[in-house]
Design a protein around this motif. Sequence first.
Motif, PDB file in Angstrom:
ATOM      1  N   PRO A  24      30.579  -2.889  22.315  1.00  0.00           N
ATOM      2  CA  PRO A  24      29.177  -2.927  22.748  1.00  0.00           C
ATOM      3  C   PRO A  24      28.276  -3.627  21.742  1.00  0.00           C
ATOM      4  O   PRO A  24      27.236  -4.180  22.125  1.00  0.00           O
ATOM      5  CB  PRO A  24      28.827  -1.438  22.878  1.00  0.00           C
ATOM      6  N   ARG A  27      27.546  -7.219  22.732  1.00  0.00           N
ATOM      7  CA  ARG A  27      26.501  -7.354  23.746  1.00  0.00           C
ATOM      8  C   ARG A  27      25.122  -7.158  23.121  1.00  0.00           C
ATOM      9  O   ARG A  27      24.151  -7.827  23.506  1.00  0.00           O
ATOM     10  CB  ARG A  27      26.738  -6.346  24.869  1.00  0.00           C
ATOM     11  N   VAL A  69      28.325  -0.729  32.328  1.00  0.00           N
ATOM     12  CA  VAL A  69      28.135  -1.858  31.418  1.00  0.00           C
ATOM     13  C   VAL A  69      26.879  -2.646  31.772  1.00  0.00           C
ATOM     14  O   VAL A  69      26.058  -2.980  30.904  1.00  0.00           O
ATOM     15  CB  VAL A  69      29.379  -2.764  31.426  1.00  0.00           C
ATOM     16  N   SER A  72      23.363  -0.995  31.276  1.00  0.00           N
ATOM     17  CA  SER A  72      23.027  -1.024  29.858  1.00  0.00           C
ATOM     18  C   SER A  72      22.662  -2.438  29.409  1.00  0.00           C
ATOM     19  O   SER A  72      21.700  -2.635  28.666  1.00  0.00           O
ATOM     20  CB  SER A  72      24.214  -0.502  29.043  1.00  0.00           C
TER      21      SER A  72
END
Length: 533
Positions: A24, A27, A69, A72
């Motif tokens: 994460p 990202r 995913v 978020s």
Amino acid sequence: MSDALLLHLSDLHFCKTEERDPAPELRKLLCKAVGTVVEEAGPDVRVGLVVTGDLIDSSDTPAERIADVFRSFVHDLREVIGSAPIVLLPGNHDRRIGGVFAPWSTRAMQDLEAAVSGDGCTYVHAPNADEPLAHSVHELSSVLGVNVVAYDSTHAIEGKISAGGLFRTTDLLAVPGIVGCDKPVVLLLHHHLVPTPVTDVGVMDTSHTTWFERNFVQRFLPWLVSFADREELFMTALGAGTTLTLLGSLGSATVVLHGHKHYPTARLLRATQAGDGDVLIASAGSSGTLEQYRALGPRERTFLWPSFNAVTFRGDDISIETVFFSPKGTRPNVRQVLARATRKGASWEGSRVEGPSISEVRVASDEAEFLLRPGGVGLWDVSCLRRLGTPPGSVRSYQEPLDALPRAEISGERVSVEPNGRVTLRVDPGETSYRATSALVRTVGEARRRNAGDAFSPFQCVSLKVRRGAGLARLVLRGLPRAAEICFGTLTDLNTGQERPIALEPADDGVSLVVPFCPARRLLRIHWPLETA
């Protein structure tokens, strides 16, 4: 109208399996890099964002994983771009299992659309198989002041294996207002219309496939169809040439923005007939992966940083810039201009852009001197002297892989062999040397014996990889008969993989390649043809 900025992302490949999914944090780093570009553009610039496909890595991804995913991800994007419109297009990975295997599916894109539907400013263009493939994107058109069209190039509903698609000219002609438009036409799609450099001859990545899939791709496909294991043959969309001709005949200055090949580049195709328009094509790199390519030889891979393109519209001017961001968040963004042009009617008057300049000199000089001597049958022995001209302590030592034949005997005080068999040299400030017996191929016969099919090349080379910005980079080759007559040099930008020819200079008993003020991540190489006897 004020300036407009279109953030062009592509090939996120989110929602991989646990062991392959980018953390994460990656990202988060992507959203941070996007926010930096928006902040630097200024508060008066109108902003839009598009992702041109491969949002997920496989069409069989569970709906709950997609929802987790992307809710978020969109939330994090909203933190840096506010209420700017976000447009999402499908790629082959969103339509097929692993991007390759049937069935062609609409389920994943429907799940994604449901996941982001509550955002209110995020739009998904993913038509079903029986719907028109092209639509106007009014949400982006109003922001950018141009005529934006989205085209789903993933149309490959038949066949068990494919990473390609289809272009239909009727779908584009059905979009109102694109013919003879007094504004630029911006076409958004996933697949490429012209081959992209560096990746166009790459072999399909099978590192995370089953034994059967790997052997099917690497052995059976190229046996059945020549080069069928190569991306360019397997991943294209039919009708690209016809579509390019159609785009020119629209009578408008056109911009094509695509992804798919994980590589940023730009091309300007000028019209050849009166009344036709020019086509400016820009590809975005992967925003969610580290793309591998083999710029250092068959055994040594290099990685492109993840990136996205920033497309700026300023009146009739357009600027397309790639923004590379560090996958570890330890380095500042690297921005590289791909193209600048001014619209004059249906034409783009392009202005040549300078390549990336050196931003920081870390070392005074970075040099490698190679001496060749005939070794075993059809082979060269090699001696190398490395010099890193910088005061001790100002630059940390690093391990440099040595490109030599697998059974070469390599000796030197700072040479080490890693558990996987890779041989490296520890490069310290000052001088470092090593010797290698039977290290390089000397004759065509020996090269053919060691390399089958298209892996064979009638050329050999020595190289120097410049890791830090250097006031002077210098690669020298000695001991090769007639070196000044037969050798040639190249300089490769390891940020993009693009290779350019560069002139050689004479040196004692050989030739040298000299690059003053050499930026970091550059590869210097001296090549020569193999002996025929």
